[in-house]
Motif scaffolding. Structure first.
Motif, PDB file in Angstrom:
ATOM      1  N   LEU A 213       0.614  -1.306  -0.080  1.00 57.07           N
ATOM      2  CA  LEU A 213      -0.102   0.001  -0.062  1.00 57.07           C
ATOM      3  C   LEU A 213       0.767   1.275  -0.026  1.00 57.07           C
ATOM      4  N   GLU A 214       0.374   2.190  -0.753  1.00 58.78           N
ATOM      5  CA  GLU A 214       1.235   3.713  -0.737  1.00 58.78           C
ATOM      6  C   GLU A 214       0.839   4.533   0.165  1.00 58.78           C
ATOM      7  N   ALA A 215       1.660   4.896   0.954  1.00 56.90           N
ATOM      8  CA  ALA A 215       1.424   5.771   2.080  1.00 56.90           C
ATOM      9  C   ALA A 215       0.302   6.966   1.684  1.00 56.90           C
ATOM     10  N   SER A 216       0.998   7.349   0.661  1.00 56.17           N
ATOM     11  CA  SER A 216       0.302   8.852  -0.027  1.00 56.17           C
ATOM     12  C   SER A 216      -1.317   8.490  -0.178  1.00 56.17           C
ATOM     13  N   ARG A 217      -1.680   7.410  -0.098  1.00 54.63           N
ATOM     14  CA  ARG A 217      -3.267   7.214  -0.256  1.00 54.63           C
ATOM     15  C   ARG A 217      -3.915   7.368   0.961  1.00 54.63           C
TER      16      ARG A 217
END
Length: 464
Positions: free
Chosen positions: A48-52
């Motif tokens: 999972l990308e933290a920016s999301r």
């Protein structure tokens, strides 16, 4: 050849940056997807990308809460959390069970939002950090507080990370095990890594530079066997800002930590000692290389039993090695196949006493064999001191250009020593000389025996 369009190139670069985790992440993510098909799929196949979750590079805000929530969501999905390049202000973010926090080495940068640890792991089985830079901004902190702290973590893995500008310690571990590998530590006010009561650590392939008091420290509250490995690290420029005659100024420091193997490290410019073992039994110091230290290059002292110091090369130090302090239980050692060059007497760091000038000093059940010692200003090999004069052997060594080749203590009167088959060249004050508390009291024992040296066998040495 046509160039890749920009989105495609970015995708490939991201895949390359995180490629090291694909093998471990893929099966876990697939398993999570089967259990919860309605959950949003991880980005790409990596995590999972933290920016999301709202983590924004370059933001002036403290993003600790955002990062914490992102970690919790990632762990709920059993996926790694990926953090894009950029600068993020955080403090006291607690890592959940099984956390895998992954950045781009040299580009994903966490900086201190205040004088506190950036990341914490407490009483969990495992956590992993990969590819992060952690910068304390030199905010001063008390004690051995770390930029990252792990307490009772069975398997804590930190790889390809950078620790910078710590107000005290870079990485602090208590009652924890795991691997610290390929990391860089620089600009620590105290030390790079401090471990207390380790459950067994592998500390391999790291670079440690410019620390105020120590490089790597493995300590125990009580003497014990921890089976840690310290291998293949580079340690440079360790000061002793806090002073003292041993606790500080060491490249690698053990205190009561037994069963440790320290192997294949390179050390330069340590204020006192390259490697210091205080009261750790069954310690092996093997194949290390050191240049320029202000006191003893390789030290095993106080309540240890069973030290092996072999195949090391040390140069430009006050003293090559010291294996000592029988009065505190220090005994039983081998010093073999080492090269010691340019052990020169000089002023102790931050001290007023002249120290050193010896290649190696040993006490109590010790074998000194197969070493080459050259340009020791005072003594090549020193055997025994007062009650530490017990069961000592010096055989098959090459000793060149020194004052006394082999100094053997004649205190106390009951003693047992063998000095045989050594090659001793250019010893200006005698090849083998009996001493009392460092003062010569006999002539050269390779030329004539002396009744005061009863119990000392000197035979078959080649003197030139």
């Amino acid at each position: 050849m046509a160039f890749l369009d920009e989105p495609t190139r970015r995708s490939l670069l991201r895949a390359a940056a995180f490629g090291t985790v694909m093998a471990g992440a893929g099966p876990v993510l697939a398993q999570a997807a089967r259990r919860a098909p309605s959950a949003p799929a991880p980005l790409g196949t990596l995590g999972l990308e933290a920016s999301r979750f709202g983590l924004t590079p370059g933001s002036a805000e403290d993003q600790s809460g955002v990062l914490r929530r992102a970690l919790e969501e990632a762990m709920a999905r059993e996926a790694p959390l990926l953090v894009a390049p950029g600068r993020y202000r955080i403090a006291e973010v607690v890592l959940p069970e099984g956390a895998r926090l992954i950045g781009v080495p040299g580009a994903t940068r966490f900086v201190a939002a205040r004088a506190a640890p950036l990341l914490l792991a407490r009483r969990i089985r495992r956590a992993t950090l990969v590819g992060l830079t952690l910068d304390g901004l030199d905010m001063r902190r008390d004690g051995r507080a770390g930029l990252v702290e792990a307490n009772e973590v069975a398997e804590f893995t930190v790889s390809d990370c950078e620790f910078a500008n710590a107000g005290s310690v870079g990485l602090t571990l208590q009652r924890s095990g795991g691997r610290i590998e390929r990391c860089r530590f620089r600009g620590m006010r105290d030390s790079a890594l401090f471990s207390l009561d380790s459950r067994g650590l592998a500390i391999e392939g790291n670079t440690v530079e410019d620390c105020g008091n120590n490089g790597i420290q493995l300590w125990r509250s009580e003497a014990g066997d921890e089976q840690s490995l310290v291998r293949g690290n580079r340690v440079n420029r360790i000061r002793n800002d806090a002073g003292g005659d041993g606790p500080n100024g060491n490249g690698i420091s053990l205190f009561r930590a037994g069963g440790v193997i320290i192997e294949g490290n390179t050390l330069r410019d340590c204020a006192l000692t390259f490697i210091r073992n205080n009261s750790g039994s069954g310690v092996q110091i093997l194949g290390n290389q050191g240049r320029r230290c202000g006191e003893v290059a390789l030290y095993s002292e106080f309540a240890f039993e069973g030290a092996i110091i072999a195949n090391n090369l040390v140069e430009e130090c006050a003293q090559g090695a010291n294996i000592t302090n029988l009065d505190h239980g220090g005994r039983l050692s081998v010093f073999a196949n080492n090269i010691v060059r340019m052990a020169r007497k000089g002023l102790a760091p931050k001290g007023k006493e002249i120290i050193g000038g010896m290649g190696v000093h040993v006490e109590a059940e010790a074998a000194v064999t197969g070493n080459v010692i050259e340009d020791a200003s005072d003594v090549g090999i020193s055997l025994g001191w007062s009650w530490g004069m017990r069961n000592l052997v010096a055989t098959g060594n090459v000793i060149r250009r020194t004052g006394i080749g082999v100094s053997v203590s004649l205190v106390p009167k009951q003693r047992n020593a063998l000095i045989a088959n050594n090659l001793i060249s250019d010893a200006s004050l005698g090849a083998v000389v009996g001493t009392e508390y460092g003062k010569p009291v006999t002539g050269d024992l390779t030329r004539a025996s002396d009744p005061r040296a009863a119990g000392v066998r000197v035979e078959n040495n080649a003197v030139g």
